[in-house]
Design a protein around this motif. Structure first.
Motif, PDB file in Angstrom:
ATOM      1  N   ASP A  24       0.811  -1.039   0.137  1.00 38.70           N
ATOM      2  CA  ASP A  24      -0.140   0.157  -0.008  1.00 38.70           C
ATOM      3  C   ASP A  24       0.979   1.288   0.086  1.00 38.70           C
ATOM      4  O   ASP A  24       0.470   2.191  -0.599  1.00 38.70           O
ATOM      5  N   HIS A  25       1.852   1.180   0.768  1.00 42.19           N
ATOM      6  CA  HIS A  25       2.850   2.410   1.057  1.00 42.19           C
ATOM      7  C   HIS A  25       3.594   2.604  -0.567  1.00 42.19           C
ATOM      8  O   HIS A  25       3.837   3.509  -0.993  1.00 42.19           O
ATOM      9  N   VAL A  26       3.905   1.525  -1.065  1.00 47.20           N
ATOM     10  CA  VAL A  26       4.567   1.630  -2.563  1.00 47.20           C
ATOM     11  C   VAL A  26       3.825   2.203  -3.375  1.00 47.20           C
ATOM     12  O   VAL A  26       4.101   3.094  -4.186  1.00 47.20           O
ATOM     13  N   PRO A  31       6.287   6.687 -12.886  1.00 46.16           N
ATOM     14  CA  PRO A  31       7.130   5.587 -12.349  1.00 46.16           C
ATOM     15  C   PRO A  31       6.900   4.136 -12.955  1.00 46.16           C
ATOM     16  O   PRO A  31       5.601   4.024 -13.166  1.00 46.16           O
ATOM     17  N   VAL A  32       8.089   3.523 -13.468  1.00 44.95           N
ATOM     18  CA  VAL A  32       7.581   2.371 -14.300  1.00 44.95           C
ATOM     19  C   VAL A  32       8.264   1.183 -13.485  1.00 44.95           C
ATOM     20  O   VAL A  32       7.994  -0.045 -13.805  1.00 44.95           O
ATOM     21  N   GLU A  49      15.171  -8.597 -18.170  1.00 42.57           N
ATOM     22  CA  GLU A  49      13.965  -8.880 -17.590  1.00 42.57           C
ATOM     23  C   GLU A  49      13.750  -9.967 -16.590  1.00 42.57           C
ATOM     24  O   GLU A  49      12.942 -10.212 -15.760  1.00 42.57           O
ATOM     25  N   GLU A  50      14.749 -10.818 -16.354  1.00 40.88           N
ATOM     26  CA  GLU A  50      14.748 -12.254 -15.611  1.00 40.88           C
ATOM     27  C   GLU A  50      14.679 -11.534 -14.036  1.00 40.88           C
ATOM     28  O   GLU A  50      14.328 -12.252 -13.121  1.00 40.88           O
ATOM     29  N   ASN A  51      15.308 -10.228 -13.925  1.00 37.05           N
ATOM     30  CA  ASN A  51      15.479  -9.663 -12.546  1.00 37.05           C
ATOM     31  C   ASN A  51      14.328  -9.058 -12.165  1.00 37.05           C
ATOM     32  O   ASN A  51      14.320  -8.155 -10.997  1.00 37.05           O
ATOM     33  N   ILE A  52      13.260  -8.657 -12.974  1.00 38.54           N
ATOM     34  CA  ILE A  52      12.317  -7.876 -12.635  1.00 38.54           C
ATOM     35  C   ILE A  52      11.230  -8.789 -12.288  1.00 38.54           C
ATOM     36  O   ILE A  52      10.649  -9.721 -13.173  1.00 38.54           O
ATOM     37  N   VAL A  53      10.389  -8.775 -11.291  1.00 32.63           N
ATOM     38  CA  VAL A  53       9.154  -9.301 -11.064  1.00 32.63           C
ATOM     39  C   VAL A  53       7.845  -8.545 -10.684  1.00 32.63           C
ATOM     40  O   VAL A  53       7.972  -7.398 -10.322  1.00 32.63           O
ATOM     41  N   ASP A  54       6.689  -8.911 -11.190  1.00 33.97           N
ATOM     42  CA  ASP A  54       5.717  -8.328 -11.014  1.00 33.97           C
ATOM     43  C   ASP A  54       4.636  -8.774  -9.807  1.00 33.97           C
ATOM     44  O   ASP A  54       4.501 -10.158  -9.605  1.00 33.97           O
ATOM     45  N   ILE A  55       4.490  -7.938  -8.942  1.00 38.89           N
ATOM     46  CA  ILE A  55       3.633  -8.171  -7.688  1.00 38.89           C
ATOM     47  C   ILE A  55       2.713  -7.156  -7.808  1.00 38.89           C
ATOM     48  O   ILE A  55       2.858  -5.976  -7.533  1.00 38.89           O
ATOM     49  N   ALA A  56       1.312  -7.492  -7.811  1.00 38.78           N
ATOM     50  CA  ALA A  56       0.135  -6.884  -8.057  1.00 38.78           C
ATOM     51  C   ALA A  56       0.030  -5.827  -8.636  1.00 38.78           C
ATOM     52  O   ALA A  56      -0.333  -4.669  -8.647  1.00 38.78           O
ATOM     53  N   GLY A  57       0.853  -5.895  -9.902  1.00 42.11           N
ATOM     54  CA  GLY A  57       0.653  -4.767 -11.136  1.00 42.11           C
ATOM     55  C   GLY A  57       1.695  -3.873 -10.933  1.00 42.11           C
ATOM     56  O   GLY A  57       2.018  -3.015 -11.705  1.00 42.11           O
ATOM     57  N   ILE A  58       2.709  -4.031  -9.995  1.00 38.76           N
ATOM     58  CA  ILE A  58       3.853  -3.275  -9.942  1.00 38.76           C
ATOM     59  C   ILE A  58       5.314  -3.915 -10.305  1.00 38.76           C
ATOM     60  O   ILE A  58       5.343  -5.090  -9.826  1.00 38.76           O
ATOM     61  N   LYS A  59       5.890  -3.543 -11.052  1.00 37.52           N
ATOM     62  CA  LYS A  59       7.271  -4.250 -11.470  1.00 37.52           C
ATOM     63  C   LYS A  59       8.054  -3.749 -10.534  1.00 37.52           C
ATOM     64  O   LYS A  59       8.675  -2.682 -10.282  1.00 37.52           O
TER      65      LYS A  59
END
Length: 118
Positions: free
Chosen positions: A18-20, A36-37, A74-84
């Motif tokens: 939520d704070h993110v 912010p992406v 891209e291997e080091n990027i994870v999507d959590i709840a729509g945020i990369k």
């Protein structure tokens, strides 16, 4: 009990997520043409403080202008709840994140909360 969002390398509490989202909204309000992406998770030390073994958890964003295509693996990027998220923590500190959850409180900002072992 609040949700815990997990990746292979780190976990986030609902409060932290939520704070993110709040931080993401502040970036967007400040610069709507350069959104912010990519959220980065790292550790750092406050200026002037004696440095502990590992710094405080920091989460901040790179904007669209700062992230060119192909700049990140891209291997080091994870999507959590729509945020990369990019987990940019030194290898020597990564194990600490495996048995903890990144949480947030106004008094402590982002911090690691140990998860109970079974």
């Amino acid at each position: 009990m609040s949700n815990i969002y997990r990746s292979e390398e780190f976990s986030l509490s609902q409060t932290a997520l939520d704070h993110v989202r709040y931080i993401q909204g502040r970036y967007l309000a400040h610069s709507p043409g350069n959104p912010p992406v990519l959220a980065g998770i790292c550790t750092g030390y406050p200026l002037g403080d004696a440095a502990p073994a590992m710094g405080q958890v920091i989460i901040a964003f790179w904007t669209q202008a700062e992230v060119s295509s192909g700049a990140w693996n891209e291997e080091n990027i994870v999507d959590i709840a729509g945020i990369k998220f990019l987990f940019a923590v030194l290898r020597k500190h990564r194990a600490v994140f495996l048995d903890a959850v990144i949480d947030y409180s106004p008094e402590s900002a982002f911090f690691l909360r140990k998860t109970p072992t079974v």
